[in-house]
Enzyme design. Structure first.
Site, PDB file in Angstrom:
ATOM      1  CE  LYS A  19      60.613 -36.080  -3.057  1.00 43.51           C
ATOM      2  NZ  LYS A  19      60.911 -34.625  -3.001  1.00 43.51           N
ATOM      3  NE  ARG A  94      66.405 -37.524  -0.967  1.00 46.96           N
ATOM      4  CZ  ARG A  94      65.191 -37.261  -0.475  1.00 46.96           C
ATOM      5  NH1 ARG A  94      64.347 -38.225  -0.225  1.00 46.96           N
ATOM      6  NH2 ARG A  94      64.847 -36.028  -0.251  1.00 46.96           N
ATOM      7  NE  ARG A 133      57.274 -29.584   3.756  1.00 47.34           N
ATOM      8  CZ  ARG A 133      58.106 -30.333   3.061  1.00 47.34           C
ATOM      9  NH1 ARG A 133      57.638 -31.239   2.239  1.00 47.34           N
ATOM     10  NH2 ARG A 133      59.396 -30.183   3.181  1.00 47.34           N
ATOM     11  NE  ARG A 167      60.377 -32.269   6.360  1.00 44.87           N
ATOM     12  CZ  ARG A 167      60.530 -32.773   5.150  1.00 44.87           C
ATOM     13  NH1 ARG A 167      59.512 -33.385   4.553  1.00 44.87           N
ATOM     14  NH2 ARG A 167      61.677 -32.693   4.526  1.00 44.87           N
ATOM     15  NE  ARG A 178      64.931 -30.779   2.518  1.00 41.92           N
ATOM     16  CZ  ARG A 178      63.745 -30.257   2.845  1.00 41.92           C
ATOM     17  NH1 ARG A 178      63.698 -29.241   3.702  1.00 41.92           N
ATOM     18  NH2 ARG A 178      62.657 -30.736   2.345  1.00 41.92           N
TER      19      ARG A 178
HETATM   20  P1  AP5 Z   1      55.399 -31.778  -0.591  1.00 38.96           P
HETATM   21  O1  AP5 Z   1      54.404 -32.662  -1.247  1.00 38.96           O
HETATM   22  O2  AP5 Z   1      55.549 -31.884   0.892  1.00 38.96           O
HETATM   23  O3  AP5 Z   1      56.790 -31.901  -1.346  1.00 38.96           O
HETATM   24  P2  AP5 Z   1      57.860 -33.068  -1.316  1.00 38.96           P
HETATM   25  O4  AP5 Z   1      58.367 -33.237  -2.714  1.00 38.96           O
HETATM   26  O5  AP5 Z   1      57.332 -34.285  -0.630  1.00 38.96           O
HETATM   27  O6  AP5 Z   1      58.969 -32.328  -0.492  1.00 38.96           O
HETATM   28  P3  AP5 Z   1      59.892 -32.806   0.710  1.00 38.96           P
HETATM   29  O7  AP5 Z   1      60.509 -31.557   1.247  1.00 38.96           O
HETATM   30  O8  AP5 Z   1      59.162 -33.672   1.673  1.00 38.96           O
HETATM   31  O9  AP5 Z   1      60.931 -33.623  -0.062  1.00 38.96           O
HETATM   32  P4  AP5 Z   1      62.321 -33.932   0.407  1.00 38.96           P
HETATM   33  O10 AP5 Z   1      62.721 -34.842  -0.683  1.00 38.96           O
HETATM   34  O11 AP5 Z   1      63.236 -32.795   0.664  1.00 38.96           O
HETATM   35  O12 AP5 Z   1      62.084 -34.519   1.879  1.00 38.96           O
HETATM   36  P5  AP5 Z   1      62.079 -35.998   2.438  1.00 38.96           P
HETATM   37  O13 AP5 Z   1      61.133 -36.053   3.550  1.00 38.96           O
HETATM   38  O14 AP5 Z   1      61.975 -37.011   1.347  1.00 38.96           O
HETATM   39  O15 AP5 Z   1      55.032 -30.267  -0.979  1.00 38.96           O
HETATM   40  C1  AP5 Z   1      55.734 -29.188  -0.383  1.00 38.96           C
HETATM   41  C2  AP5 Z   1      54.748 -28.054  -0.051  1.00 38.96           C
HETATM   42  O16 AP5 Z   1      54.265 -27.498  -1.275  1.00 38.96           O
HETATM   43  C3  AP5 Z   1      53.518 -28.515   0.727  1.00 38.96           C
HETATM   44  O17 AP5 Z   1      53.169 -27.532   1.642  1.00 38.96           O
HETATM   45  C4  AP5 Z   1      52.423 -28.670  -0.356  1.00 38.96           C
HETATM   46  O18 AP5 Z   1      51.131 -28.402   0.170  1.00 38.96           O
HETATM   47  C5  AP5 Z   1      52.846 -27.614  -1.371  1.00 38.96           C
HETATM   48  N1  AP5 Z   1      52.572 -28.041  -2.747  1.00 38.96           N
HETATM   49  C6  AP5 Z   1      52.685 -29.292  -3.261  1.00 38.96           C
HETATM   50  N2  AP5 Z   1      52.364 -29.294  -4.563  1.00 38.96           N
HETATM   51  C7  AP5 Z   1      52.058 -27.996  -4.881  1.00 38.96           C
HETATM   52  C8  AP5 Z   1      51.650 -27.334  -6.087  1.00 38.96           C
HETATM   53  N3  AP5 Z   1      51.490 -28.004  -7.237  1.00 38.96           N
HETATM   54  N4  AP5 Z   1      51.443 -26.009  -6.040  1.00 38.96           N
HETATM   55  C9  AP5 Z   1      51.591 -25.316  -4.896  1.00 38.96           C
HETATM   56  N5  AP5 Z   1      51.970 -25.880  -3.712  1.00 38.96           N
HETATM   57  C10 AP5 Z   1      52.200 -27.204  -3.705  1.00 38.96           C
HETATM   58  O19 AP5 Z   1      63.585 -36.103   3.004  1.00 38.96           O
HETATM   59  C11 AP5 Z   1      63.994 -35.315   4.095  1.00 38.96           C
HETATM   60  C12 AP5 Z   1      65.440 -35.662   4.432  1.00 38.96           C
HETATM   61  O20 AP5 Z   1      65.530 -37.060   4.800  1.00 38.96           O
HETATM   62  C13 AP5 Z   1      66.442 -35.503   3.277  1.00 38.96           C
HETATM   63  O21 AP5 Z   1      66.900 -34.163   3.169  1.00 38.96           O
HETATM   64  C14 AP5 Z   1      67.534 -36.506   3.691  1.00 38.96           C
HETATM   65  O22 AP5 Z   1      68.346 -35.967   4.693  1.00 38.96           O
HETATM   66  C15 AP5 Z   1      66.730 -37.654   4.282  1.00 38.96           C
HETATM   67  N6  AP5 Z   1      66.369 -38.685   3.299  1.00 38.96           N
HETATM   68  C16 AP5 Z   1      65.109 -39.039   2.915  1.00 38.96           C
HETATM   69  N7  AP5 Z   1      65.156 -40.030   2.016  1.00 38.96           N
HETATM   70  C17 AP5 Z   1      66.477 -40.304   1.825  1.00 38.96           C
HETATM   71  C18 AP5 Z   1      67.158 -41.237   0.986  1.00 38.96           C
HETATM   72  N8  AP5 Z   1      66.506 -42.061   0.158  1.00 38.96           N
HETATM   73  N9  AP5 Z   1      68.516 -41.245   1.051  1.00 38.96           N
HETATM   74  C19 AP5 Z   1      69.205 -40.421   1.882  1.00 38.96           C
HETATM   75  N10 AP5 Z   1      68.611 -39.526   2.695  1.00 38.96           N
HETATM   76  C20 AP5 Z   1      67.247 -39.468   2.658  1.00 38.96           C
END
Ligand code: AP5
Length: 224
Positions: A19, A94, A133, A167, A178
């Site tokens: 994402k 979410r 990552r 992270r 997660r």
């Molecule tokens: P990356 O692009 O970083 O993936 P991502 O989908 O953004 O993953 P996240 O882990 O950031 O998502 P998340 O939803 O768990 O975390 P968030 O910060 O939103 O890619 C991952 C890795 O893979 C990278 O190294 C990239 O280079 C590699 N990659 C990407 N595409 C690739 C491909 N095609 N092939 C190979 N490699 C690839 O949330 C964190 C925490 O915050 C949550 O757990 C929760 O506690 C809280 N939170 C956030 N939003 C909310 C909400 N709306 N409600 C409640 N709690 C929330």
């Protein structure tokens, strides 16, 4: 180039689905603004705000922060003028409650969700992606030990920064929690957006560039 003025995109997908990676590419290509609730929450944690203090432990355990806190920080961010260019919601909504709140917010601003894009991936591959990552400490550009390294080792492609960080929640155990939270609380939103006629499903197991091209086609289509 698409007129991105009022485009509203949602990126749905489990942790590691890409994402953030794809949102940053769409931001550059279409002039949209990436709004990541994860990034906003991590900033609140780093600043030690009341919302950040309440969110910290939940995030470290891989659970979801309360809808109330998330909506408050998102509403603040939506109050800034740059969002008029159009937005990519990365990691929001979410829960069913957040989706309902978003509908209310958009009704107030006279906007609609143009597309809710579900990044379709394999759970086990996501654990590998998350565990490898890291990001540039200066500009936030994302990298991966195996799949996306800087062109010059130790130097960020985007800003030339030389410090990188990982992270606190990027370990296999928390990533599994997660994933569970995603399947229990977020995946049901796919049906919600399908019923609204705005769901777009994209295979997100290919290369980053191939997925970016597929997403670009979706964005051009929905914002034409
Ligand atoms: P990356 O692009 O970083 O993936 P991502 O989908 O953004 O993953 P996240 O882990 O950031 O998502 P998340 O939803 O768990 O975390 P968030 O910060 O939103 O890619 C991952 C890795 O893979 C990278 O190294 C990239 O280079 C590699 N990659 C990407 N595409 C690739 C491909 N095609 N092939 C190979 N490699 C690839 O949330 C964190 C925490 O915050 C949550 O757990 C929760 O506690 C809280 N939170 C956030 N939003 C909310 C909400 N709306 N409600 C409640 N709690 C929330």
């Amino acid at each position: 180039m698409t007129d991105a003025k009022s485009t509203v995109l949602i990126l749905l997908g489990p942790p590691g689905a890409g994402k953030g990676t794809q949102a940053r590419m769409l931001e550059e290509k279409f002039g949209l603004v990436q709004l990541s609730t994860g990034d906003l929450l991590r900033a609140a944690v780093a600043q030690g705000t009341p919302a950040g203090k309440a969110a910290k432990a939940v995030m470290e355990e891989g659970g979801l922060v309360s809808d109330e806190i998330v909506l408050a920080i998102l509403r603040d961010r939506l109050g800034q003028p740059d969002v008029a260019r159009g937005i990519i919601l990365d990691g929001f909504p979410r829960t069913a409650g957040q989706a309902a709140d978003l509908d209310k917010l958009l009704k107030y601003t006279g906007q609609n969700v143009d597309a809710a894009i579900s990044l379709e991936v394999d759970d086990e591959a996501m654990i590998t992606r998350v565990a490898g990552r890291y990001t540039c400490a200066k500009c936030g550009e994302g990298y991966h030990d195996e799949f996306k390294q800087p062109a010059v080792a130790g130097v960020c492609d985007k800003c030339g920064g030389t410090e990188f960080k990982r992270r606190a929640d990027d370990n296999a155990e928390t990533a599994r929690a997660r994933l569970e939270a995603y399947h229990a609380q977020t995946a049901p939103l796919i049906a919600h957006y399908r019923a609204l006629g705005v769901l777009q499903e994209v295979d997100a197991m290919g290369s980053i560039d191939k997925i970016a091209a597929d997403l670009g086609s979706v964005v051009e289509r929905v914002s034409a």
